[in-house]
Design a protein around this motif. Structure first.
Motif, PDB file in Angstrom:
ATOM      1  N   PRO A  96      43.024  42.328  36.740  1.00  0.00           N
ATOM      2  CA  PRO A  96      42.635  41.394  36.032  1.00  0.00           C
ATOM      3  C   PRO A  96      41.822  42.021  34.612  1.00  0.00           C
ATOM      4  O   PRO A  96      41.248  41.190  33.986  1.00  0.00           O
ATOM      5  CB  PRO A  96      41.430  40.589  36.597  1.00  0.00           C
ATOM      6  N   ASP A  98      36.868  40.697  33.372  1.00  0.00           N
ATOM      7  CA  ASP A  98      36.686  40.876  34.698  1.00  0.00           C
ATOM      8  C   ASP A  98      37.077  42.456  35.025  1.00  0.00           C
ATOM      9  O   ASP A  98      37.781  42.906  35.665  1.00  0.00           O
ATOM     10  CB  ASP A  98      38.091  40.215  35.801  1.00  0.00           C
ATOM     11  N   ASN A 147      37.651  40.924  41.105  1.00  0.00           N
ATOM     12  CA  ASN A 147      37.186  40.700  39.681  1.00  0.00           C
ATOM     13  C   ASN A 147      36.064  41.373  39.262  1.00  0.00           C
ATOM     14  O   ASN A 147      35.860  41.403  38.046  1.00  0.00           O
ATOM     15  CB  ASN A 147      37.199  39.373  39.701  1.00  0.00           C
ATOM     16  N   ASP A 157      41.198  33.285  37.844  1.00  0.00           N
ATOM     17  CA  ASP A 157      41.893  33.273  39.030  1.00  0.00           C
ATOM     18  C   ASP A 157      42.032  31.637  39.564  1.00  0.00           C
ATOM     19  O   ASP A 157      41.038  31.048  39.874  1.00  0.00           O
ATOM     20  CB  ASP A 157      41.356  33.965  40.156  1.00  0.00           C
ATOM     21  N   HIS A 196      46.704  34.980  34.925  1.00  0.00           N
ATOM     22  CA  HIS A 196      46.400  35.342  36.240  1.00  0.00           C
ATOM     23  C   HIS A 196      47.778  34.907  37.254  1.00  0.00           C
ATOM     24  O   HIS A 196      47.614  34.105  37.548  1.00  0.00           O
ATOM     25  CB  HIS A 196      45.270  35.198  36.811  1.00  0.00           C
ATOM     26  N   HIS A 210      46.723  40.700  36.655  1.00  0.00           N
ATOM     27  CA  HIS A 210      46.282  40.497  37.756  1.00  0.00           C
ATOM     28  C   HIS A 210      47.239  40.175  39.050  1.00  0.00           C
ATOM     29  O   HIS A 210      47.055  39.055  39.573  1.00  0.00           O
ATOM     30  CB  HIS A 210      44.990  39.308  37.812  1.00  0.00           C
TER      31      HIS A 210
END
Length: 260
Positions: free
Chosen positions: A9, A23, A70, A161, A183, A220
């Motif tokens: 991420p 992140d 993260n 997320d 993400h 991500h």
């Protein structure tokens, strides 16, 4: 805007003189991290660039602090040198930043000011990191919508997320976004079977279709063992999407700065 995807991420965003990091994950690969409730994941790829090549960082957008994909150990340590750290309210009580750590819940805004008077307005956006009723177990997560100065258009939206659900769709309908970091990865764990904790390729296509940003950047979706959708499947979903979605998507090569 210039983006450098470091892996997972973690993206360095250079915008209007600001250096924004999403992140932070800088640990080397190979280690397995526990995520609670019998779940865990192994980091399979390290960062494309090291901290020395990324710092200094003016603003960190930290969607949540309690999952190592993260925020890992090296990422947590770098927060102490960052200018401003924005995260969840719960995360703000746990992380040690360089003196300015702000906790937000969905819908709240904060203004970050530079010494020369430049400003960023950052609004926390909704995330649900799992199926219905999972928030007490998986913990709070937020995304971030960033505006520059007095502009009304959102320059950057980091989804965080999340699965695709009602509040996220509503945010996508309401936001006017230049660049979106989406993400994906379809997170699953053996101990929880078919339950999903992030979007898959089909969800990403749906979200981009609703949002209609100028540019959508998938992130991500690689580098960790808990991603159940191979990167090739995400590419296939985007390639099969309508042209109006497909033509908005930009794929970043890890470690390579790209103007978008």
């Amino acid at each position: 805007m210039r983006l450098t995807h470091l892996g997972g991420p973690t993206v360095l965003v250079e915008l209007d003189g600001w250096r924004i990091l999403t992140d932070p994950t800088f640990d080397p690969p190979g280690r397995r991290y526990g995520f609670g409730w019998g779940t865990s994941s192994r980091k399979t790829e390290g960062p494309a660039l090291g901290l020395a090549e990324v710092e200094p960082v003016d603003v960190v957008l930290l969607s949540h602090d309690h999952h190592a994909d993260n925020l890992d150990d090296a990422g947590r340590e770098m927060l102490t040198r960052a200018g401003v750290v924005l995260t969840t309210r719960a995360g703000a009580r746990r992380v040690a930043g360089g003196g300015d750590v702000r906790g937000l819940q969905s819908g709240e805004e904060t203004v970050v000011r530079a010494a020369d008077g430049r400003t960023l307005t950052v609004r926390a956006t909704p995330c649900r990191h799992g199926p219905p009723l999972s928030r007490p177990i998986v913990g709070p997560v937020v995304g971030f919508a960033v505006r520059v100065g007095d502009q009304r258009r959102t320059a950057l939206w980091m989804t965080g997320d999340t699965v695709l659900y009602g509040a996220l769709r509503t945010a996508a309908e309401e936001l006017d976004v230049d660049v979106a970091l989406v993400h994906a990865g379809k997170v699953r764990f053996p101990t929880t079977g078919p339950l999903r904790y992030s979007m898959d390729g089909s969800d990403a296509v749906d979200l981009i279709s609703t949002l209609r940003p100028r540019v959508a950047v998938p992130v991500h979706y690689e580098g960790w063992s808990h991603f159940s959708e191979p990167p090739a499947h995400l590419h296939e979903a985007i390639d099969a999407a309508p042209a109006d979605v497909r033509e908005r998507v930009v794929w970043l090569d890890r470690g390579v700065p790209q103007e978008v």
